[in-house]
Design an enzyme around this catalytic site. Structure first.
Site, PDB file in Angstrom:
ATOM      1  N   GLN A 258      12.761  14.669  10.955  1.00 41.32           N
ATOM      2  CA  GLN A 258      11.637  13.819  11.369  1.00 41.32           C
ATOM      3  C   GLN A 258      10.424  14.642  11.790  1.00 41.32           C
ATOM      4  O   GLN A 258       9.291  14.214  11.633  1.00 41.32           O
ATOM      5  CB  GLN A 258      12.041  12.883  12.520  1.00 41.32           C
TER       6      GLN A 258
ATOM      7  N   ASN B 135      -2.760   6.245   6.487  1.00 36.11           N
ATOM      8  CA  ASN B 135      -3.418   7.048   7.523  1.00 36.11           C
ATOM      9  C   ASN B 135      -4.073   6.125   8.554  1.00 36.11           C
ATOM     10  O   ASN B 135      -3.915   4.907   8.494  1.00 36.11           O
ATOM     11  CB  ASN B 135      -4.433   7.999   6.890  1.00 36.11           C
TER      12      ASN B 135
ATOM     13  N   SER C 252       6.393   8.871  12.927  1.00 33.51           N
ATOM     14  CA  SER C 252       7.848   8.819  12.775  1.00 33.51           C
ATOM     15  C   SER C 252       8.557   9.368  14.012  1.00 33.51           C
ATOM     16  O   SER C 252       8.039  10.259  14.683  1.00 33.51           O
ATOM     17  CB  SER C 252       8.281   9.676  11.590  1.00 33.51           C
TER      18      SER C 252
ATOM     19  N   GLU D 244       1.946 -36.148  28.939  1.00 31.28           N
ATOM     20  CA  GLU D 244       0.991 -35.108  28.524  1.00 31.28           C
ATOM     21  C   GLU D 244      -0.372 -35.714  28.161  1.00 31.28           C
ATOM     22  O   GLU D 244      -1.245 -35.016  27.654  1.00 31.28           O
ATOM     23  CB  GLU D 244       1.562 -34.298  27.340  1.00 31.28           C
TER      24      GLU D 244
ATOM     25  N   TYR E  69       0.842  -1.186   0.000  1.00 31.61           N
ATOM     26  CA  TYR E  69       0.000   0.000   0.000  1.00 31.61           C
ATOM     27  C   TYR E  69       0.883   1.243   0.000  1.00 31.61           C
ATOM     28  O   TYR E  69       1.807   1.351   0.809  1.00 31.61           O
ATOM     29  CB  TYR E  69      -0.920   0.030   1.233  1.00 31.61           C
TER      30      TYR E  69
ATOM     31  N   GLU F  26      12.690   4.699  16.664  1.00 23.99           N
ATOM     32  CA  GLU F  26      12.669   4.153  15.298  1.00 23.99           C
ATOM     33  C   GLU F  26      14.045   4.379  14.636  1.00 23.99           C
ATOM     34  O   GLU F  26      14.663   3.465  14.130  1.00 23.99           O
ATOM     35  CB  GLU F  26      11.571   4.861  14.504  1.00 23.99           C
ATOM     36  N   HIS F  27      14.502   5.646  14.647  1.00 21.57           N
ATOM     37  CA  HIS F  27      15.820   5.988  14.101  1.00 21.57           C
ATOM     38  C   HIS F  27      16.699   6.519  15.224  1.00 21.57           C
ATOM     39  O   HIS F  27      16.216   7.255  16.086  1.00 21.57           O
ATOM     40  CB  HIS F  27      15.728   7.108  13.062  1.00 21.57           C
TER      41      HIS F  27
ATOM     42  N   HIS G 236       7.512  15.265   9.288  1.00 27.80           N
ATOM     43  CA  HIS G 236       6.622  14.191   8.803  1.00 27.80           C
ATOM     44  C   HIS G 236       5.161  14.437   9.167  1.00 27.80           C
ATOM     45  O   HIS G 236       4.269  14.204   8.362  1.00 27.80           O
ATOM     46  CB  HIS G 236       7.057  12.832   9.361  1.00 27.80           C
TER      47      HIS G 236
ATOM     48  N   ASP H 176      16.552   6.910   4.663  1.00 27.39           N
ATOM     49  CA  ASP H 176      15.196   7.024   4.120  1.00 27.39           C
ATOM     50  C   ASP H 176      15.162   6.786   2.627  1.00 27.39           C
ATOM     51  O   ASP H 176      14.133   6.376   2.086  1.00 27.39           O
ATOM     52  CB  ASP H 176      14.638   8.433   4.392  1.00 27.39           C
TER      53      ASP H 176
ATOM     54  N   HIS I  78      -0.265 -39.452  20.082  1.00 30.69           N
ATOM     55  CA  HIS I  78       1.094 -39.002  19.769  1.00 30.69           C
ATOM     56  C   HIS I  78       2.098 -40.100  20.090  1.00 30.69           C
ATOM     57  O   HIS I  78       3.015 -40.374  19.325  1.00 30.69           O
ATOM     58  CB  HIS I  78       1.440 -37.748  20.592  1.00 30.69           C
TER      59      HIS I  78
ATOM     60  N   GLN J 195     -10.488   0.438   2.022  1.00 27.94           N
ATOM     61  CA  GLN J 195     -11.031  -0.466   0.982  1.00 27.94           C
ATOM     62  C   GLN J 195      -9.906  -1.149   0.203  1.00 27.94           C
ATOM     63  O   GLN J 195     -10.072  -2.286  -0.265  1.00 27.94           O
ATOM     64  CB  GLN J 195     -12.032   0.242   0.063  1.00 27.94           C
TER      65      GLN J 195
END
Lengths: 426, 426
Positions: free
Chosen positions: B256, B210, B234, B411, B125, B323-324, B259, B357, B416, B187
């Site tokens: 950053q 989003n 971010s 068990e 996506y 993250e970074h 963003h 990036d 088994h 969708q």
């Protein structure tokens, strides 16, 4: 077991579809448990344990004395068996550790690499019941220890006397897990996800459980806690040809059927005669099993598909994407190379699935319900994360800097561009 | 940017806590979209696109002509930049491919191994907006191609004219992705998770989006579709000492901040003077940025913690799990070895975050919101799954068979046990 004569992929896919397990109805109940524990800590855990289990132990944390007493309750032959399993699981999982770090120069002056680092804090859930799965303690705690996880928390529901099954405790003890809590169900998942006064908060939760545990893991996973993988009923596929031993194949199919009434097995077999032979043998063995009521129900919901040849069999098995796959044909080695969707594959007449459940060395926590399309079974990666590193020299930034500026400008991210520009201006 | 003088871990953790993004309110909306697409296929996708985007393109699938026309709209310097980035990303990700298969004999007659196999069908996506992230096409499609994923589906929302941004199409084209759909929002996630008449069903969905996209990914993940990782705003941490270049550090922090207003950055700095110097420089640069309104807001929600020494700085950074992480100190190489929680680490004064990036070769899809405690950034593992295989000889089952029988009996899983017993009886 119902038979399917293969005609088309669509027909096979439709008739072999797994029953959808609905859990929507219990989401609100589990959500309430999570909120209660997040806000109420140990007190809430105690109240919920009392509510669901009818009694609550004085100490949630198993004491050193309890851990040591448990060892005395475990028979010697079981200790020896556990030791064999432990050695093999250790050997196979240790072999998966990444070798030395491999630094890559992608452009002049730019060096990138990955480093695998243990997840610091993990939680293990072991379900209760009459026969708790101590083997799962081995399968989760051994790789966690090899990875170097610093904090390993184990939760398991207390039995009526208020203690955890001694074999589970014994396995925890020999693997050096000191934080063993007598907490079960979704309140255990909540306690490990959010932390309480006594239960440390962990970053990732592993282990099987009933539908409340499964839903709790899903819900905490959508906020802040990682989980091992989606859980579903056990399943097994057997690929058989005219020379497959029907006694072995039948025993293997039934070994998964006994897990629960929602378990499912599939037989991919080249001839109708062999299908009939294996089904008849399975019905004979089924009648002798202690858990025959459970196994009979899941065997009834299972399918045998007649495929004509073994290539077709492995292709259809890939479509179904079984958790476990036994290939018991003359061309088993060749067929195994064609497997693309399965959790764990057992090759040849002596490779029964229960070997991998206990003692051969591979992990028994595997993707079910078709998740083998996209998920691995548990392995060393599950207990580590890979961090990327990079060094860039002055030459390096001069080499790729203009490209970064162009791309950042095209994405209208000028501050990204500027971080390069200030360096190139020197 | 507010300053924190380090006193205790608890104080730091409390004051550096990330703002909780609530998405509960949109879950019912997204759930309706998922159900509509699952039941209604392409027709529902069209209706929802019309409803949310105000128009719907005639063809959901981008044609070959559209893909080729897009290439002509991309300026040559941008094509060259993309080519440099592509080569480096390819080089680094290809280096991560597992080397040859390593077979392990765990006991006599028992051989176990792992094999990494590409996930067959994946979805990507790419969000829309004024400046679509074509760099993300590179970061997702290049490793997918190297892994050998057979079907790669890309969805991105159509612009007002009904087509997808040409740079996104250009990147898809050069990477050989032919199934590019003009579908956005939840969708699109539903179409890829369930499949429609025109959109193939995939096993794993990658890519940012989003909050509707994020929630849709979470919801399909709790049933049948794998996703790359949880998504969040971010973030970036910079570790600085008295010799850190304040111009570079300020530019990195702001890269950053631009963003989104919910982005967050953290400065871990040894002295109060250097903190003031970097903050003042950042405010100077901020005023010059095109996206200063966004960046100013996230900069305001960000923190600088004064740590006294660099060891303390990296320890606190590990607690925050960014993250970074840029390490721009004299002892950067030593400090880098102490990092245990971060997505991607940039070492030294020239290693700006925007290099990673776009073009240095590492992946830019990374764990946010503290998920770096348990998750890796995207890497070759994300596009493959590891299947375990085992062969067992007659000697092998005689070696471990009795241990399996003992454990299975303990068990209470007699079927088994029986799968071994029938083999040992021969």
């Amino acid at each position: 077991m119902f038979k399917i004569q293969y005609t088309t992929d669509d027909d096979f896919t439709g008739r072999s579809r797994r029953p959808a397990g609905r859990t929507d109805d219990i989401i609100p109940i589990v959500r309430d448990v999570l909120t209660a524990v997040r806000d109420g800590g140990d007190k809430a855990v105690r109240e919920l344990t009392l509510k669901f289990d009818k009694s609550c132990p004085d100490n949630l944390l198993t004491t050193q004395e309890e851990l040591e007493a448990a060892a005395k309750e475990v028979p010697d032959d079981l200790k020896k068996a556990i030791d064999i399993a432990r050695q093999n699981i250790e050997k196979f999982h240790r072999s998966q550790l990444p070798s030395e770090i491999h630094k890559v120069q992608t452009s002049e002056g730019i060096t990138c690499w990955q480093k695998a680092v243990a997840i610091e804090k993990i939680g293990i859930y072991i379900p209760g019941g009459t026969a708790p799965l101590f083997s799962t303690v081995l399968m989760l705690a051994i790789p966690a220890k090899i990875a170097g996880c610093k904090e390993i928390v184990l939760c398991s529901p207390p039995r009526s006397g208020g203690s955890i099954n001694p074999v589970v405790l014994y396995c925890a003890k020999i693997l050096g897990i000191n934080k063993v809590f007598k907490i079960g169900g979704s309140q255990a998942i909540a306690a490990m996800a959010y932390g309480t006064e006594s239960v440390p908060k962990v970053s990732k939760i592993f282990g099987p459980g009933n539908k409340f545990v499964t839903v709790a893991k899903q819900l905490v996973n959508s906020s802040e806690t990682a989980i091992d993988m989606p859980a579903g009923p056990s399943e097994l596929a057997v690929i058989a040809d005219q020379n497959t031993n029907p006694v072995y194949a039948a025993a293997d199919l039934l070994s998964q059927c006994e897990h629960g009434t929602d378990s499912q097995v599939g037989l991919f077999v080249t001839t109708n005669d062999k299908a009939d032979e294996i089904i008849a043998e399975a019905e004979r063995q089924l009648a002798l099993l202690p858990r025959r009521d459970i196994a009979a129900q899941s065997f009834q919901n299972s399918f045998a598909v007649i495929t004509g040849n073994t290539d077709q069999a492995v292709r259809l098995s890939n479509l179904w994407a079984p958790e476990h796959l036994i290939i018991s044909t003359d061309d088993c080695d060749t067929l195994a190379e064609k497997v693309v969707n399965a959790g764990s594959v057992f090759i040849g007449k002596y490779a029964c699935e229960s070997a991998g459940d206990y003692a051969s060395g591979t992990n028994h926590t595997l993707p079910t319900n078709g998740a083998a399309n996209a998920y691995s079974g548990l392995n060393m990666d599950s207990f580590m994360k890979k961090i990327t590193f990079q060094t860039i020299t002055e030459t390096g930034i001069r080499t790729i800097g203009p490209a970064i500026e162009t791309m950042a400008a095209a994405e209208q991210l000028d501050a990204h561009k500027n971080a390069v520009t200030v360096r190139l201006q020197r």
